[in-house]
Design an enzyme around this catalytic site. Sequence first.
Site, PDB file in Angstrom:
ATOM      1  N   GLN A  96      59.886  37.434 -25.491  1.00 38.13           N
ATOM      2  CA  GLN A  96      60.717  36.609 -26.100  1.00 38.13           C
ATOM      3  C   GLN A  96      59.847  35.234 -26.462  1.00 38.13           C
ATOM      4  O   GLN A  96      60.229  34.198 -27.174  1.00 38.13           O
ATOM      5  CB  GLN A  96      61.665  35.750 -25.087  1.00 38.13           C
ATOM      6  CG  GLN A  96      62.590  36.792 -24.431  1.00 38.13           C
ATOM      7  CD  GLN A  96      63.414  36.334 -23.329  1.00 38.13           C
ATOM      8  OE1 GLN A  96      64.432  35.698 -23.453  1.00 38.13           O
ATOM      9  NE2 GLN A  96      63.010  36.384 -21.989  1.00 38.13           N
ATOM     10  N   HIS A 114      61.656  37.279 -30.503  1.00 41.67           N
ATOM     11  CA  HIS A 114      62.228  36.264 -31.177  1.00 41.67           C
ATOM     12  C   HIS A 114      61.189  35.702 -32.233  1.00 41.67           C
ATOM     13  O   HIS A 114      61.211  34.647 -32.775  1.00 41.67           O
ATOM     14  CB  HIS A 114      61.901  35.267 -30.050  1.00 41.67           C
ATOM     15  CG  HIS A 114      63.262  35.291 -28.977  1.00 41.67           C
ATOM     16  ND1 HIS A 114      63.512  34.695 -27.788  1.00 41.67           N
ATOM     17  CD2 HIS A 114      64.489  35.891 -29.221  1.00 41.67           C
ATOM     18  CE1 HIS A 114      64.474  35.118 -27.113  1.00 41.67           C
ATOM     19  NE2 HIS A 114      65.206  35.986 -27.906  1.00 41.67           N
ATOM     20  N   LEU A 217      58.874  32.009 -11.048  1.00 43.92           N
ATOM     21  CA  LEU A 217      58.388  30.785 -10.368  1.00 43.92           C
ATOM     22  C   LEU A 217      59.727  30.227  -9.666  1.00 43.92           C
ATOM     23  O   LEU A 217      59.642  29.999  -8.590  1.00 43.92           O
ATOM     24  CB  LEU A 217      57.894  29.614 -11.251  1.00 43.92           C
ATOM     25  CG  LEU A 217      57.042  28.666 -10.458  1.00 43.92           C
ATOM     26  CD1 LEU A 217      56.101  29.049  -9.521  1.00 43.92           C
ATOM     27  CD2 LEU A 217      56.428  27.680 -11.426  1.00 43.92           C
TER      28      LEU A 217
HETATM   29  P1  OAD Z   1      62.763  29.469 -20.133  1.00 41.73           P
HETATM   30  O1  OAD Z   1      61.691  28.246 -20.285  1.00 41.73           O
HETATM   31  O2  OAD Z   1      64.096  29.185 -20.266  1.00 41.73           O
HETATM   32  O3  OAD Z   1      62.414  29.836 -18.559  1.00 41.73           O
HETATM   33  C1  OAD Z   1      61.084  30.067 -18.159  1.00 41.73           C
HETATM   34  C2  OAD Z   1      61.200  30.600 -16.829  1.00 41.73           C
HETATM   35  O4  OAD Z   1      59.969  30.840 -16.384  1.00 41.73           O
HETATM   36  C3  OAD Z   1      61.812  29.622 -15.698  1.00 41.73           C
HETATM   37  O5  OAD Z   1      62.871  30.372 -14.775  1.00 41.73           O
HETATM   38  C4  OAD Z   1      60.680  29.350 -14.770  1.00 41.73           C
HETATM   39  O6  OAD Z   1      61.247  29.086 -13.522  1.00 41.73           O
HETATM   40  C5  OAD Z   1      59.730  30.174 -15.116  1.00 41.73           C
HETATM   41  N1  OAD Z   1      58.140  29.961 -14.919  1.00 41.73           N
HETATM   42  C6  OAD Z   1      57.678  28.677 -15.024  1.00 41.73           C
HETATM   43  N2  OAD Z   1      56.143  28.867 -14.786  1.00 41.73           N
HETATM   44  C7  OAD Z   1      56.041  30.014 -14.432  1.00 41.73           C
HETATM   45  C8  OAD Z   1      54.901  31.006 -13.977  1.00 41.73           C
HETATM   46  N3  OAD Z   1      53.477  30.272 -14.173  1.00 41.73           N
HETATM   47  N4  OAD Z   1      54.978  32.234 -13.639  1.00 41.73           N
HETATM   48  C9  OAD Z   1      56.299  32.727 -13.631  1.00 41.73           C
HETATM   49  N5  OAD Z   1      57.306  32.206 -14.090  1.00 41.73           N
HETATM   50  C10 OAD Z   1      57.119  30.916 -14.321  1.00 41.73           C
HETATM   51  O7  OAD Z   1      61.924  30.348 -20.985  1.00 41.73           O
HETATM   52  P2  OAD Z   1      62.483  31.799 -21.531  1.00 41.73           P
HETATM   53  O8  OAD Z   1      63.239  32.402 -20.344  1.00 41.73           O
HETATM   54  O9  OAD Z   1      61.592  32.730 -22.205  1.00 41.73           O
HETATM   55  O10 OAD Z   1      64.587  31.695 -27.727  1.00 41.73           O
HETATM   56  O11 OAD Z   1      63.795  31.252 -22.489  1.00 41.73           O
HETATM   57  C11 OAD Z   1      64.259  32.319 -23.347  1.00 41.73           C
HETATM   58  C12 OAD Z   1      64.516  31.840 -24.641  1.00 41.73           C
HETATM   59  O12 OAD Z   1      65.216  30.556 -24.740  1.00 41.73           O
HETATM   60  C13 OAD Z   1      63.325  31.341 -25.563  1.00 41.73           C
HETATM   61  O13 OAD Z   1      62.652  32.650 -25.831  1.00 41.73           O
HETATM   62  C14 OAD Z   1      64.138  30.609 -26.611  1.00 41.73           C
HETATM   63  C15 OAD Z   1      65.042  29.840 -25.870  1.00 41.73           C
HETATM   64  O14 OAD Z   1      66.088  29.586 -26.368  1.00 41.73           O
HETATM   65  C16 OAD Z   1      64.492  31.615 -28.755  1.00 41.73           C
HETATM   66  O15 OAD Z   1      63.949  30.666 -29.213  1.00 41.73           O
HETATM   67  C17 OAD Z   1      65.384  32.493 -29.733  1.00 41.73           C
END
Ligand code: OAD
Length: 245
Positions: A96, A114, A217
Amino acid sequence: MEHLILDSNTWLLVLTGAGVSAESGVPTFRGMDGLWENHPIEDVASPQGFVKDPTLVWRFYSQRRAGAAAVHPNPGHDALVAWERHLGDRFLLATQNVDGLHRRAGSQRVVEMHGNLFKTRCSKCKRPPFDDTTVYPNGTVPTCDACGGRLRPHIVWFGEYLDPDDMSRIEDFALRGSTSGGRFVFLAAGTSGVVYPAAGIVDRVREAGGETWLVNLDPAENSTRFEYSVTGKSGEVLPKLAKLA
Ligand code: OAD
């Protein structure tokens, strides 16, 4: 910590989200609290926002381009490259993330669900998306050489559909994996499990009898739907998680 065994019988679909790039210094979406410079993220990442204020949208994406160009892949990205080298065509990475860090690390079988920060397309004509690393100066809205329309980032914005070819690639891979007679594994890393259709892949894999792993995380929205869950940073967990057999 349980180990994920990757042997000659294993098919692996990986889904990554913003958390995988966090240790490279790219802010996560939820980490931004839905705001960029006090603008709701929808204003800078939606078709309506682009119509209303294309200058603002290009300022946001130019800043993100500059940010992504200045960072480097981390050990989480590198681990996925090693897994792919080991599994070959039995590996697919759906991301994503739009920062391009997986490809820069060396991943090849990648579906950028994305879009990609370093691609641009025309909002008016059918000219195919093209590579573009330009960080446009403040106030610029680039225009198309072919038709004069406004250029836009090649990103899937809020309210837009994913490319059906990308979805087919993921579905075809999952179908081949789950009917291969081997073991089909799905692993999600660094994603909050809020945004569909990515967040629903876990359910489809379980229905098809696949094994499901989560590396995150914090607890993700869909954590309880995974069989195995490892809490931690992807840059620390992924390099130690797999046993390549
Ligand atoms: P998020 O910002 O929603 O979530 C990031 C996740 O990564 C959270 O659950 C954190 O706990 C976790 N996290 C943070 N640091 C970490 C690390 N070092 N190791 C492991 N996990 C960690 O991001 P996405 O799930 O990617 O879409 O968001 C999905 C989509 O929401 C994005 O692609 C975007 C947005 O709408 C579009 O732009 C279409």
